[in-house]
Write a protein that holds these residues in place. Structure first.
Motif, PDB file in Angstrom:
ATOM      1  N   LYS A   4       0.884  -1.188   0.037  1.00  0.00           N
ATOM      2  CA  LYS A   4       0.032  -0.216  -0.090  1.00  0.00           C
ATOM      3  C   LYS A   4       0.889   1.414   0.016  1.00  0.00           C
ATOM      4  O   LYS A   4       0.459   2.358  -0.661  1.00  0.00           O
ATOM      5  CB  LYS A   4      -0.992  -0.059   1.291  1.00  0.00           C
ATOM      6  CG  LYS A   4      -1.715   1.177   1.334  1.00  0.00           C
ATOM      7  CD  LYS A   4      -2.799   0.985   2.432  1.00  0.00           C
ATOM      8  CE  LYS A   4      -1.980   1.583   3.725  1.00  0.00           C
ATOM      9  NZ  LYS A   4      -2.868   1.524   4.930  1.00  0.00           N
ATOM     10  N   TYR A  67      -9.581   2.950   0.569  1.00  0.00           N
ATOM     11  CA  TYR A  67      -8.895   1.484   0.857  1.00  0.00           C
ATOM     12  C   TYR A  67      -9.871   0.327   1.330  1.00  0.00           C
ATOM     13  O   TYR A  67     -11.060   0.618   1.739  1.00  0.00           O
ATOM     14  CB  TYR A  67      -7.964   1.664   2.300  1.00  0.00           C
ATOM     15  CG  TYR A  67      -6.902   2.763   1.992  1.00  0.00           C
ATOM     16  CD1 TYR A  67      -5.749   2.286   1.371  1.00  0.00           C
ATOM     17  CD2 TYR A  67      -7.120   4.194   1.988  1.00  0.00           C
ATOM     18  CE1 TYR A  67      -4.848   3.402   0.862  1.00  0.00           C
ATOM     19  CE2 TYR A  67      -6.273   5.193   1.819  1.00  0.00           C
ATOM     20  CZ  TYR A  67      -5.044   4.818   1.179  1.00  0.00           C
ATOM     21  OH  TYR A  67      -4.175   5.571   0.928  1.00  0.00           O
ATOM     22  N   TYR A  68      -9.707  -1.005   1.114  1.00  0.00           N
ATOM     23  CA  TYR A  68     -10.526  -1.857   1.429  1.00  0.00           C
ATOM     24  C   TYR A  68     -10.634  -1.986   3.013  1.00  0.00           C
ATOM     25  O   TYR A  68      -9.433  -2.068   3.428  1.00  0.00           O
ATOM     26  CB  TYR A  68      -9.826  -3.182   0.763  1.00  0.00           C
ATOM     27  CG  TYR A  68     -10.197  -3.426  -0.599  1.00  0.00           C
ATOM     28  CD1 TYR A  68     -11.296  -4.043  -0.874  1.00  0.00           C
ATOM     29  CD2 TYR A  68      -9.283  -2.968  -1.450  1.00  0.00           C
ATOM     30  CE1 TYR A  68     -11.732  -4.172  -2.277  1.00  0.00           C
ATOM     31  CE2 TYR A  68      -9.303  -3.213  -2.788  1.00  0.00           C
ATOM     32  CZ  TYR A  68     -10.682  -3.694  -3.243  1.00  0.00           C
ATOM     33  OH  TYR A  68     -10.942  -3.802  -4.637  1.00  0.00           O
ATOM     34  N   ASP A  69     -11.607  -1.920   3.758  1.00  0.00           N
ATOM     35  CA  ASP A  69     -11.782  -1.808   5.073  1.00  0.00           C
ATOM     36  C   ASP A  69     -12.670  -2.904   5.742  1.00  0.00           C
ATOM     37  O   ASP A  69     -12.694  -2.522   6.928  1.00  0.00           O
ATOM     38  CB  ASP A  69     -12.155  -0.367   5.510  1.00  0.00           C
ATOM     39  CG  ASP A  69     -13.609   0.035   4.803  1.00  0.00           C
ATOM     40  OD1 ASP A  69     -14.126  -0.735   4.110  1.00  0.00           O
ATOM     41  OD2 ASP A  69     -14.022   1.122   4.962  1.00  0.00           O
ATOM     42  N   LYS A  80      -5.582  -2.375   1.804  1.00  0.00           N
ATOM     43  CA  LYS A  80      -5.027  -2.149   0.335  1.00  0.00           C
ATOM     44  C   LYS A  80      -5.612  -0.915  -0.214  1.00  0.00           C
ATOM     45  O   LYS A  80      -6.998  -0.975  -0.195  1.00  0.00           O
ATOM     46  CB  LYS A  80      -4.785  -3.262  -0.378  1.00  0.00           C
ATOM     47  CG  LYS A  80      -3.768  -4.258   0.217  1.00  0.00           C
ATOM     48  CD  LYS A  80      -3.696  -5.518  -0.725  1.00  0.00           C
ATOM     49  CE  LYS A  80      -2.734  -6.449  -0.207  1.00  0.00           C
ATOM     50  NZ  LYS A  80      -2.760  -7.556  -1.141  1.00  0.00           N
ATOM     51  N   LEU A  81      -5.152  -0.364  -1.307  1.00  0.00           N
ATOM     52  CA  LEU A  81      -5.616   0.717  -1.930  1.00  0.00           C
ATOM     53  C   LEU A  81      -6.979   0.185  -2.922  1.00  0.00           C
ATOM     54  O   LEU A  81      -6.578  -0.862  -3.393  1.00  0.00           O
ATOM     55  CB  LEU A  81      -4.572   1.265  -3.208  1.00  0.00           C
ATOM     56  CG  LEU A  81      -4.903   2.307  -3.805  1.00  0.00           C
ATOM     57  CD1 LEU A  81      -5.179   3.819  -2.872  1.00  0.00           C
ATOM     58  CD2 LEU A  81      -4.086   2.912  -4.849  1.00  0.00           C
ATOM     59  N   LYS A  82      -8.006   0.936  -2.765  1.00  0.00           N
ATOM     60  CA  LYS A  82      -9.227   0.309  -3.437  1.00  0.00           C
ATOM     61  C   LYS A  82      -9.561   1.118  -4.653  1.00  0.00           C
ATOM     62  O   LYS A  82     -10.062   0.835  -5.576  1.00  0.00           O
ATOM     63  CB  LYS A  82     -10.490   0.580  -2.570  1.00  0.00           C
ATOM     64  CG  LYS A  82     -11.735  -0.055  -3.130  1.00  0.00           C
ATOM     65  CD  LYS A  82     -12.633  -0.245  -1.779  1.00  0.00           C
ATOM     66  CE  LYS A  82     -14.017  -0.783  -2.370  1.00  0.00           C
ATOM     67  NZ  LYS A  82     -15.190  -0.929  -1.403  1.00  0.00           N
TER      68      LYS A  82
END
Length: 216
Positions: A4, A67-69, A80-82
């Motif tokens: 990330k 971001y995936y949360d 990680k970046l979404k």
């Protein structure tokens, strides 16, 4: 550095904008291939020599970072970046059929990324990038006579890549990049008059605005 953070760094550094469509970098210490920057559908994607992707960037990409949360449903993607603006980023899920790909970059916007699976014939490629968009990526496979190139990048699209192999008489090029598409690299092989430069890079020829090789 986490994946990330690498992505964040790549997007924030404007210096990654390049004129060349494909730009390769070679180590000044080993003269082995280190990275290849590919321009695919407006994105500059960095492919490492080990078959992984370290970053990507687009010169005019702006917007909010998401971001995936969800730690339960997005377990392998969590943190990680979404997305950036309207460009979505996705990663491969973990399953019995995707274990070599699990957690790795799957898509950037409309650009899909795939990886080699593990088999009796592809063990040296397993988990390495196989396709970026329409570009197919391949690696040197097992060679009974000389395995010094085993697992190294062999082709990216129609760009062929080669390295110096074992030579009893002349070891000046051994495991060093000697060919990247139209670009040729030559090394000093004088053991007598200029022996202090033996094995050092002597010349690069063939660089152009579409494909170039530099030493860092």
């Amino acid at each position: 550095m986490k994946f990330k953070n690498l992505l964040l760094l790549a997007f924030l550094l404007g210096s990654l904008v390049i004129n060349a469509q494909v730009r390769a970098t070679v180590s000044s210490r080993t003269y082995d291939l280190e990275t290849v920057k590919l321009t695919v559908d407006g994105f500059v994607i960095t492919l490492n020599a080990d078959g992984s992707i370290s970053d990507f960037n687009a010169p005019d990409l702006n917007g909010k970072f998401e971001y995936y949360d969800n730690q339960i449903f997005d377990k392998i993607k969590y943190g990680k970046l979404k997305s950036i603006g309207n460009v979505k980023v996705d990663y491969w899920d973990d399953s019995a059929f995707t274990s070599e790909k699990a957690g790795k970059l799957k898509s950037i916007g409309n650009i899909s990324v795939d990886y080699w699976e593990d088999s009796a014939f592809t063990s040296e490629k397993a988990g390495k990038v196989k396709k970026i968009g329409n570009l197919t990526v391949d690696y040197w496979s097992n060679d009974v006579i000389d395995n010094s190139r085993l697992g190294k990048l062999k082709t990216i699209g129609d760009i062929s890549i080669d390295y110096g192999t074992k030579d009893i008489i002349d070891e000046s090029k051994f495991q060093k990049l000697i060919k990247f598409g139209p670009v040729r690299l030559d090394y000093s092989n004088d053991k007598f008059i200029d022996k202090n430069r033996y094995g050092q890079l002597k010349s690069i020829n063939g660089n152009n605005e579409k494909i170039s090789v530099s030493v860092l």
